[in-house]
Scaffold this active site. Structure first.
Site: not given
Ligand SMILES: *Cc1c(COP(=O)(O)O)cnc(C)c1O
Length: 446
Positions: A248, A294-295, A373, A402
């Site tokens: 996150g 992730g991001r 639309c 995403y």
């Molecule tokens: C979505 C998610 C992440 C990654 O979130 P980011 O904001 O992209 O870093 C990591 N762990 C879990 C369990 C998630 O659901």
């Protein structure tokens, strides 16, 4: 940083990334087009590895696959020694088909199906993060049936908040994710797991949410996990080998974010210190950890390219700049008011990297909208852009996370092509969808 690390303005005065002119990319593969800069992905992976190696070596960097998954990105992550987190049978299936090492896969999800659990156990994946009692029972039974000892960790709901959109909060008490720790549900799961021979409880995990700029919530989350861990040691004698605070970590989407973004070094310092300090405070050994960006690994590497179509000026209101993509390839602004910036790739001008904010002389406030639309189909609510003309190529940075992962075929849109750029070369990693692709699952009655 907002743009890929290789972004320049080339001799022709165009934006170039990975040594490739964006106009050439658009000419060859059409728009909307997504590009990923390989050097940026690798740099981010290496920065996280170096940061944690220096500050908390007993750690793994686990890429949250739901951010963007494809064979091409998996190959790079694998080379970089990154692990993978998946949250569906589809993501797991793709990873296994790409021969991603099963032992480095972590499986998340609040309602994994029996088939998904079976696939994961049979493949021998590294960790299954158990979200609830139903799943724990199913895994215990599966392990018995298949004669396996299934490695698991419990996802706890630590009751920690953070400043982000409500839809992106996952660690508050009122959440669908994880075992609540405000009653005895989590404790019962620990007791049941350590009493079952067919699962191996490795420890605890939490994920407080997405796009979080501050680092204090991670410290709070780690502290909450250790409070729980100490209680479980006292009552059940269980010592966790692993504790993970999830992912996150925020990235910059607009220039204003750049100063707020934490570097991997800062993230590793805070999480590493928290793990060591909290363990010492409750007298537990410092555990192994893993984090799940992730991001933060791929967001910056991705850029979306659109061609400008209709430009509409509404006197004393604003200018509408319509592009050939929109909510089908990027639902994020419509879904949770995500913000983006843009540059005109064919004439970026000196401040291409600092577009945004209010209009200055010669600029009018524009809204960049899509072609689908829905009135909510917008990409940028407000941006100061120099006069934009039909045919201009608009580049939106920080589009690697995403966007494609959440893309749809709304209005029977064809999902965009994807190219990876590196060292002056571009390679197609996904072709644009066609009508035949979209119709391939339909059952036509003859
Ligand atoms: C979505 C998610 C992440 C990654 O979130 P980011 O904001 O992209 O870093 C990591 N762990 C879990 C369990 C998630 O659901």
């Amino acid at each position: 940083m907002l743009w890929p690390i290789t972004t320049t303005i080339n001799a022709a005065g165009h934006l170039a990334i990975g040594g490739v002119d964006l106009l050439d990319l658009a000419r060859e593969w059409g728009t909307p087009l997504y590009l990923y800069d390989e050097a940026t992905i690798r740099e981010r992976c290496r920065a996280f590895h170096a940061a944690f190696d220096a500050r908390y070596p007993e750690s793994a960097i686990v890429y949250a696959g739901k951010t963007y998954l494809s064979p091409a990105i998996l190959a790079i992550l694998r080379e970089e020694g990154v692990w993978l987190d998946v949250c569906s049978g589809g993501e797991l299936g793709l990873a296994l088909r790409c021969a991603f090492p099963a032992a480095r896969i972590v499986f998340h999800g609040n309602n994994k199906s029996p088939d998904e659990l079976r696939l994961a156990v049979e493949a021998g994946i590294g960790r299954i993060i158990v979200d609830n009692e139903l799943e724990l029972g199913r895994l215990i039974a599966l392990g018995e049936e298949l004669g396996r000892r299934v490695p698991i960790a419990l996802r706890l709901n630590p009751g920690v908040g953070a400043h982000t959109h409500e839809y992106r909060l996952t660690g508050v008490v009122d959440s669908k994710f994880g075992f609540p720790t405000i009653d005895d549900q989590a404790e019962r799961a620990v007791a049941r797991a350590i009493g079952a021979a067919s699962v191996e409880l490795l420890g605890y995990h939490c994920h407080i949410g997405a796009h979080i700029f501050e680092l204090e919530p991670y410290r709070d989350a780690v502290a909450a996990l250790f409070r729980f861990a100490a209680e479980m040691r006292d009552r059940h004698g269980f010592i966790p080998a692993e504790i993970s605070p999830g992912g996150g970590m925020a990235i910059a989407y607009i220039p204003e974010d750049e100063a707020r973004q934490s570097a991997p070094d800062q993230i590793a310092s805070v999480i590493g210190d928290a793990l060591r300090d909290c363990a010492a405070a409750v007298g537990l050994p410092a555990p192994r950890t893993w984090i799940e960006p992730g991001r933060a690994l791929v967001g910056q590497a991705g850029v979306a390219l659109y061609t400008v179509g209709a430009v509409k000026e509404i006197p004393s209101v604003r200018r509408y700049v319509a592009v050939d993509g929109g909510m089908a390839d990027n639902i994020r602004p419509a879904l949770y008011e995500a913000e983006y910036t843009a540059a005109i790739a064919n004439r970026p001008g000196p401040r291409f990297h600092a577009e945004g904010g209010t209009a200055s002389e010669g600029e009018l406030t524009s809204r960049v909208v899509g072609k689908y639309c829905e009135s909510g189909d917008l990409l940028i609510r407000e941006i100061a852009l120099p006069p934009v003309e039909t045919g201009d190529l608009l580049a939106l940075p920080a589009s690697g996370a995403y966007n494609l992962a959440m893309s749809s075929n709304y209005n029977l849109a064809f999902r965009p092509a994807v190219v990876f750029v590196n060292d002056g070369r571009a390679r197609l990693t996904r072709r644009r969808e066609t009508l035949d692709d979209l119709l391939s699952a339909e059952v036509f009655e003859s």
